[in-house]
Design a protein around this motif. Sequence first.
Motif, PDB file in Angstrom:
ATOM      1  N   GLY A  46       0.833  -1.192   0.000  1.00  0.00           N
ATOM      2  CA  GLY A  46       0.000   0.000   0.000  1.00  0.00           C
ATOM      3  C   GLY A  46       0.868   1.243   0.000  1.00  0.00           C
ATOM      4  O   GLY A  46       1.816   1.335   0.776  1.00  0.00           O
ATOM      5  N   VAL A  47       0.554   2.172  -0.880  1.00  0.00           N
ATOM      6  CA  VAL A  47       1.250   3.448  -0.961  1.00  0.00           C
ATOM      7  C   VAL A  47       0.238   4.530  -0.638  1.00  0.00           C
ATOM      8  O   VAL A  47      -0.842   4.574  -1.235  1.00  0.00           O
ATOM      9  CB  VAL A  47       1.849   3.657  -2.370  1.00  0.00           C
ATOM     10  CG1 VAL A  47       2.496   5.018  -2.490  1.00  0.00           C
ATOM     11  CG2 VAL A  47       2.838   2.548  -2.699  1.00  0.00           C
ATOM     12  N   ILE A  48       0.570   5.392   0.314  1.00  0.00           N
ATOM     13  CA  ILE A  48      -0.350   6.443   0.721  1.00  0.00           C
ATOM     14  C   ILE A  48      -0.064   7.707  -0.083  1.00  0.00           C
ATOM     15  O   ILE A  48       1.064   8.192  -0.128  1.00  0.00           O
ATOM     16  CB  ILE A  48      -0.237   6.745   2.234  1.00  0.00           C
ATOM     17  CG1 ILE A  48      -0.411   5.460   3.051  1.00  0.00           C
ATOM     18  CG2 ILE A  48      -1.280   7.794   2.640  1.00  0.00           C
ATOM     19  CD1 ILE A  48      -1.740   4.761   2.863  1.00  0.00           C
ATOM     20  N   LEU A  49      -1.121   8.210  -0.700  1.00  0.00           N
ATOM     21  CA  LEU A  49      -1.053   9.407  -1.517  1.00  0.00           C
ATOM     22  C   LEU A  49      -1.935  10.492  -0.923  1.00  0.00           C
ATOM     23  O   LEU A  49      -2.865  10.203  -0.167  1.00  0.00           O
ATOM     24  CB  LEU A  49      -1.532   9.103  -2.944  1.00  0.00           C
ATOM     25  CG  LEU A  49      -0.896   7.919  -3.647  1.00  0.00           C
ATOM     26  CD1 LEU A  49      -1.615   7.633  -4.960  1.00  0.00           C
ATOM     27  CD2 LEU A  49       0.583   8.173  -3.873  1.00  0.00           C
ATOM     28  N   GLU A  50      -1.630  11.716  -1.291  1.00  0.00           N
ATOM     29  CA  GLU A  50      -2.449  12.851  -0.866  1.00  0.00           C
ATOM     30  C   GLU A  50      -2.727  13.695  -2.099  1.00  0.00           C
ATOM     31  O   GLU A  50      -1.833  13.895  -2.933  1.00  0.00           O
ATOM     32  CB  GLU A  50      -1.691  13.662   0.185  1.00  0.00           C
ATOM     33  CG  GLU A  50      -2.510  14.777   0.816  1.00  0.00           C
ATOM     34  CD  GLU A  50      -1.734  15.445   1.941  1.00  0.00           C
ATOM     35  OE1 GLU A  50      -2.048  15.187   3.104  1.00  0.00           O
ATOM     36  OE2 GLU A  50      -0.804  16.220   1.603  1.00  0.00           O
ATOM     37  N   ASP A  51      -3.960  14.182  -2.223  1.00  0.00           N
ATOM     38  CA  ASP A  51      -4.276  15.012  -3.384  1.00  0.00           C
ATOM     39  C   ASP A  51      -4.088  16.491  -3.051  1.00  0.00           C
ATOM     40  O   ASP A  51      -3.690  16.842  -1.937  1.00  0.00           O
ATOM     41  CB  ASP A  51      -5.675  14.701  -3.922  1.00  0.00           C
ATOM     42  CG  ASP A  51      -6.822  15.182  -3.046  1.00  0.00           C
ATOM     43  OD1 ASP A  51      -6.578  15.884  -2.026  1.00  0.00           O
ATOM     44  OD2 ASP A  51      -7.973  14.860  -3.370  1.00  0.00           O
TER      45      ASP A  51
END
Length: 159
Positions: A46-51
Amino acid sequence: MPISNRLDHYLTEHHIHFQTVNHSHSHSSLQSGVAAGVPLNNLAKGVILEDHQGRHVMAVLPANNKISLSRLNDEFNASFHLVKEREVYRMFTDCENGAIPPVGSAYHILTVCDEVLANLDYVYLEAGDHETLIKLDKEAFKELMGESRYLRFSSEVFH
């Protein structure tokens, strides 16, 4: 620390059948796969991204793949960037650093899953520590991903 509390609760609450695979201590999902003797393309990370508006998304992809932010940005009409490690550690306090389970729904995080994983007979996941993997068959993995959106957004990196 075996399976993270949140993940264990989520699996139990949703009646998802799984097996555990123990392995020697590792420092990354790739090392976990090697230590457990599982194919790296079957190990989900899992890779956590932020918009651009500060919303988080978990991208779930094979451990030996590289994420394409441009593909996700185009698909979601967003401007995603990777979340800094120390912020990720604060989001997953029931996990050892670097061993987050790729199950966004257990942490109330919107999830997108690379469709490559949905076509595998078995998928392995980090369980929250650096010594345990969870093994799921195809149906259990799809159930675990629930409402996740599936699309192709990663490519294999050769090691």
